[in-house]
Design an enzyme around this catalytic site. Structure first.
Site, PDB file in Angstrom:
ATOM      1  CB  CYS A   2      29.824  39.380  37.397  1.00 47.67           C
ATOM      2  SG  CYS A   2      29.255  38.372  38.857  1.00 47.67           S
ATOM      3  NE  ARG A  27      34.899  40.403  34.430  1.00 45.70           N
ATOM      4  CZ  ARG A  27      35.646  41.113  34.677  1.00 45.70           C
ATOM      5  NH1 ARG A  27      36.680  41.446  33.953  1.00 45.70           N
ATOM      6  NH2 ARG A  27      35.451  42.362  35.731  1.00 45.70           N
ATOM      7  CD1 TRP A  76      33.734  33.680  41.802  1.00 43.62           C
ATOM      8  CD2 TRP A  76      33.097  35.164  43.248  1.00 43.62           C
ATOM      9  NE1 TRP A  76      34.403  33.359  43.158  1.00 43.62           N
ATOM     10  CE2 TRP A  76      33.993  34.642  43.853  1.00 43.62           C
ATOM     11  CE3 TRP A  76      32.786  36.322  43.792  1.00 43.62           C
ATOM     12  CZ2 TRP A  76      34.464  34.722  44.982  1.00 43.62           C
ATOM     13  CZ3 TRP A  76      32.989  36.721  45.172  1.00 43.62           C
ATOM     14  CH2 TRP A  76      33.936  35.812  45.671  1.00 43.62           C
ATOM     15  CG  ASN A 102      31.071  42.856  37.667  1.00 43.62           C
ATOM     16  OD1 ASN A 102      31.423  42.001  38.834  1.00 43.62           O
ATOM     17  ND2 ASN A 102      32.083  43.311  37.326  1.00 43.62           N
ATOM     18  N   GLY A 103      29.327  42.915  40.649  1.00 41.22           N
ATOM     19  CA  GLY A 103      29.590  44.049  41.906  1.00 41.22           C
ATOM     20  C   GLY A 103      28.674  43.744  42.895  1.00 41.22           C
ATOM     21  CD  GLU A 486      53.046  33.140  42.266  1.00 34.93           C
ATOM     22  OE1 GLU A 486      52.131  33.934  43.069  1.00 34.93           O
ATOM     23  OE2 GLU A 486      52.620  33.082  40.885  1.00 34.93           O
ATOM     24  CE  LYS A 490      50.123  31.406  39.783  1.00 38.21           C
ATOM     25  NZ  LYS A 490      49.909  32.575  40.760  1.00 38.21           N
ATOM     26  CD  GLU A 493      45.366  30.693  42.004  1.00 43.63           C
ATOM     27  OE1 GLU A 493      46.501  30.874  41.929  1.00 43.63           O
ATOM     28  OE2 GLU A 493      44.437  31.518  41.353  1.00 43.63           O
ATOM     29  CG  HIS A 509      63.405  32.128  64.211  1.00 41.25           C
ATOM     30  ND1 HIS A 509      64.211  32.404  65.238  1.00 41.25           N
ATOM     31  CD2 HIS A 509      64.187  32.334  63.169  1.00 41.25           C
ATOM     32  CE1 HIS A 509      65.288  32.773  64.935  1.00 41.25           C
ATOM     33  NE2 HIS A 509      65.298  32.625  63.478  1.00 41.25           N
ATOM     34  CE  LYS A 612      43.769  36.232  35.026  1.00 33.62           C
ATOM     35  NZ  LYS A 612      44.991  35.765  35.488  1.00 33.62           N
TER      36      LYS A 612
HETATM   37  O1  M6R Z   1      44.290  41.023  38.486  1.00 37.07           O
HETATM   38  P1  M6R Z   1      45.231  41.242  39.697  1.00 37.07           P
HETATM   39  O2  M6R Z   1      46.593  41.086  39.299  1.00 37.07           O
HETATM   40  O3  M6R Z   1      44.969  42.615  40.816  1.00 37.07           O
HETATM   41  O4  M6R Z   1      44.865  40.105  40.701  1.00 37.07           O
HETATM   42  C1  M6R Z   1      45.401  39.916  41.754  1.00 37.07           C
HETATM   43  C2  M6R Z   1      45.227  38.473  42.398  1.00 37.07           C
HETATM   44  O5  M6R Z   1      43.696  38.329  42.665  1.00 37.07           O
HETATM   45  C3  M6R Z   1      45.768  37.454  41.658  1.00 37.07           C
HETATM   46  O6  M6R Z   1      47.190  37.330  41.397  1.00 37.07           O
HETATM   47  C4  M6R Z   1      45.598  35.995  42.292  1.00 37.07           C
HETATM   48  O7  M6R Z   1      46.354  35.935  43.299  1.00 37.07           O
HETATM   49  C5  M6R Z   1      45.648  34.659  41.011  1.00 37.07           C
HETATM   50  N1  M6R Z   1      44.710  34.215  40.897  1.00 37.07           N
HETATM   51  C6  M6R Z   1      46.978  34.097  41.704  1.00 37.07           C
HETATM   52  O8  M6R Z   1      47.288  32.981  40.585  1.00 37.07           O
END
Ligand code: M6R
Length: 617
Positions: A2, A27, A76, A102-103, A486, A490, A493, A509, A612
């Site tokens: 949010c 956000r 969100w 927000n929250g 990582e 990606k 995501e 394994h 985000k």
């Molecule tokens: O703002 P932050 O670095 O704490 O966020 C952590 C994760 O939410 C963030 O890295 C998330 O995994 C990304 N969207 C990945 O691309």
């Protein structure tokens, strides 16, 4: 999650609010809404499910009579789906007060029950936890006639995390905000003032900002800013100047924020190093206050979520190797709830781009309460996690707007390497010449990374061939393992494709059973020339999967002849010391995920279901 913006001043609040929401949309993008006081003193609200663009189109078609007081929200969804009714603002005091949030208000159900018992005629029009706060503040204002006091009274009864902004029809030129465990900053203008979830909300208008602390309430008018704590005591907020300007938060001609941010990786590394290498030695000024403790700590715990946690895995390899301190890496949300053993000889290092991730913030608070020392690695000036830590090492990646974290990863890993080298100097664990070689190579990485970006076109082509892939695996060993994780994150995501990262040594394994003819597997191959290289072992892993029909997509050092016969595709990267290879190897995977998502017609900046900053647990 949010985004929140508030405005009082002399301009068009609709314009300011929509501009702020556009910059905050990363956000959350389930719905958007604004409330403004129009010139006749009427409170006008427009809100809509879906992305901000829908609201903007609606306002273009049927404009609002504008006035210089307003609040805006991009959501969100938590409580209640992404519908028009659940979109913020919500109304109280018979439609005379507007509130955004927000929250999560954890005790909203009990509060609603109590409210209905006292005022059975209260009408709820949404399924949100927020609406109860709007009614409560409305009722309190009706009783006292003081909006700041009304909000102060209500926040005492709320449990959970919240930033709230309120405005009232009777009070043109006034917006009141409160925060607990959720972000809120003030923007200071000439004859106008702003509130925002972060500085992006008002960066077009001012770079002069103030941070609002935990459990504080702020009241803005066009010429005044007043901050008190939840007990009503006056507070002097901390002023700061935003380091970047509005152009840094624009796409600047790129097709997406992500496309722009991937290319900013070299700058993210260079800027994070800036001022921290002095006379060939790593000296992180922000850490010097803790040097006595750093010399004697017995253990380090790195915490973070998602990409930030993967950068922590790389930090572990580097810090243990250079500073000889045991390092654990843990997901923030797991760490806090398992009763970890902590004491004043434990250094807890939190890693967060936003500095607002609720799981990480709560873990930092927990660590502090248990007596550990805390350092945060953070990309956002004045963020809550930074303020809750004993010291903060800012990464200087610039604003990261795309939901997928890319350049922030480079900056976080760089900051962790700086922490490792700083610790090694303080603890005397690394020979001066070895440290000097590492520092020289680290300083040269931006240039090498820029050359990796030249492979963008061939990676785009590869991604286009693979739009039908249903599952992609990623293998890496040692520092290649976090890169495999990582890369897989990606792809999930952004392209919504099943993807998993494995430690290559783990293959036999279990995971090798997944390999069937045609299965695409990215393999991060260590340099054959690097010291202690696991090159031969990874090449054996490639042969094992290849023998079972896998399609091998190797990321390997330029000219690695041992890989060529077994790989269907090789994406070359320049030679680097083992510890630094990951900073080069990750970029092709970031580009691949982005291009595959684009080829599937997906929104790479705002992938579905995500936001985000994850500011709820
Ligand atoms: O703002 P932050 O670095 O704490 O966020 C952590 C994760 O939410 C963030 O890295 C998330 O995994 C990304 N969207 C990945 O691309």
């Amino acid at each position: 999650m949010c985004g929140i913006v508030g405005y009082v001043g002399n301009g068009s609040s609709v314009e300011v609010l929509l501009g702020g929401l556009k910059r905050l949309e990363y956000r959350g993008y389930d719905s958007a809404g604004i409330a403004v006081l129009d010139p006749r003193g009427e409170l006008a609200v427009r809100k809509h499910a879906g992305k901000l663009g829908i609201l903007v189109d609606e306002l273009d078609a049927v404009p609002l009579s504008d006035g210089p007081t307003g609040i805006g929200h991009t959501r969100w969804a938590t409580h209640g789906g992404p519908t028009d009714a659940n979109a913020h603002p919500h109304l109280g005091d018979d439609g005379r007060l507007a509130l955004i949030h927000n929250g999560i208000i954890e005790n909203f159900a009990e509060l609603r029950e109590a409210l209905l018992a006292e005022h059975p005629d209260t009408v709820f029009t949404s399924e949100t936890d927020t609406e109860v706060a709007a009614h409560l503040v409305g009722n309190a204002y009706r009783a006292s006639g003081d909006l700041t006091e009304a909000l102060r009274e209500v926040v005492q009864t709320l449990h959970g995390a919240f930033t709230l902004l309120v405005m009232h029809k009777d009070l043109p030129g006034v917006v009141v905000g409160a925060r607990r465990n959720s972000p809120l900053v003030i923007g200071l203008g000439e004859g106008e003032n702003f509130l925002g979830s972060d500085v992006a909300a008002f960066i077009e208008h001012t770079r002069n900002a103030m941070a609002i602390g935990q459990d504080q309430i702020v009241t803005i008018t066009p010429d005044t800013v007043t901050v008190i704590d939840f007990d009503g005591n006056p507070v002097a907020p901390e002023a700061f100047t935003v380091e970047w300007d509005a152009s840094a938060a624009d796409k600047g001609g790129w097709s997406s924020f992500m496309a722009k941010e991937v290319t900013e990786g070299p700058d993210a590394i260079a800027n994070t190093l800036l001022g921290r290498v002095v006379d060939g030695e790593v000296r992180v000024p922000e850490l010097e206050v803790l040097d006595d403790e750093l010399a004697t700590i017995e253990r380090i715990v790195l915490i973070g979520c998602g990409t930030a946690a993967y950068s922590g895995l790389l930090g572990k390899y580097a810090i243990e190797r250079w500073a000889r301190v045991p390092v654990e890496v843990e997901l923030s949300h797991e760490f806090r709830y398992r009763d970890p053993v902590l004491n004043d000889r434990t250094l807890v290092v939190s890693i967060s781009q936003s500095g607002e991730t609720m799981d990480t913030l709560m873990a930092v608070k927990y660590a502090t309460a248990e007596g550990a020392r805390t350092v945060s690695i953070c990309n956002t000036q004045g963020a809550t996690i930074a303020r809750e830590s004993d010291a903060v090492v800012y990464t200087h990646a610039g604003p990261e707007i795309a939901v997928a974290s890319t350049k922030a990863f480079h900056a976080q890993v760089t900051a962790l390497y700086l922490l490792g080298l700083h610790l090694a100097r303080v603890r005397g664990t690394l020979a001066a010449d070895e440290a000097a070689e590492l520092i020289a190579e680290l300083s040269g990485l931006p240039e090498k990374l820029a050359s990796v970006l030249e492979a963008h076109d061939s990676i785009r082509e590869l991604a286009h061939w693979m739009t039908d892939a249903r599952s992609v695996l990623f293998l890496g060993r040692h520092v290649g393992y976090p890169i495999a994780l990582e890369g897989a994150l990606k792809l999930k995501e952004l392209a919504y494709i099943h993807a998993e990262g494995f430690a290559a040594g783990e293959l036999k394994h279990g995971p090798i059973a997944l390999i069937e003819p045609g299965q695409p597997v990215f393999v991060i191959v260590p340099s054959p020339r690097a010291e202690d290289s696991l090159h031969a072992k990874v090449v054996s892993n490639i042969q094992e999967i290849r023998a079972r029909g896998a399609r091998v997509l190797a990321i390997a050092e330029q000219g690695d002849a041992a890989v060529l016969p077994y790989a269907d595709v090789v994406i070359p990267i320049p030679l680097a010391t083992t510890m630094f290879e990951p900073l080069l190897a990750i970029t092709p995977l970031h580009l691949f995920a982005m291009e595959l998502a684009s080829a599937k017609g997906l929104d790479v900046d705002q992938p579905r279901n995500l936001a985000k900053s994850v500011t709820v647990e």
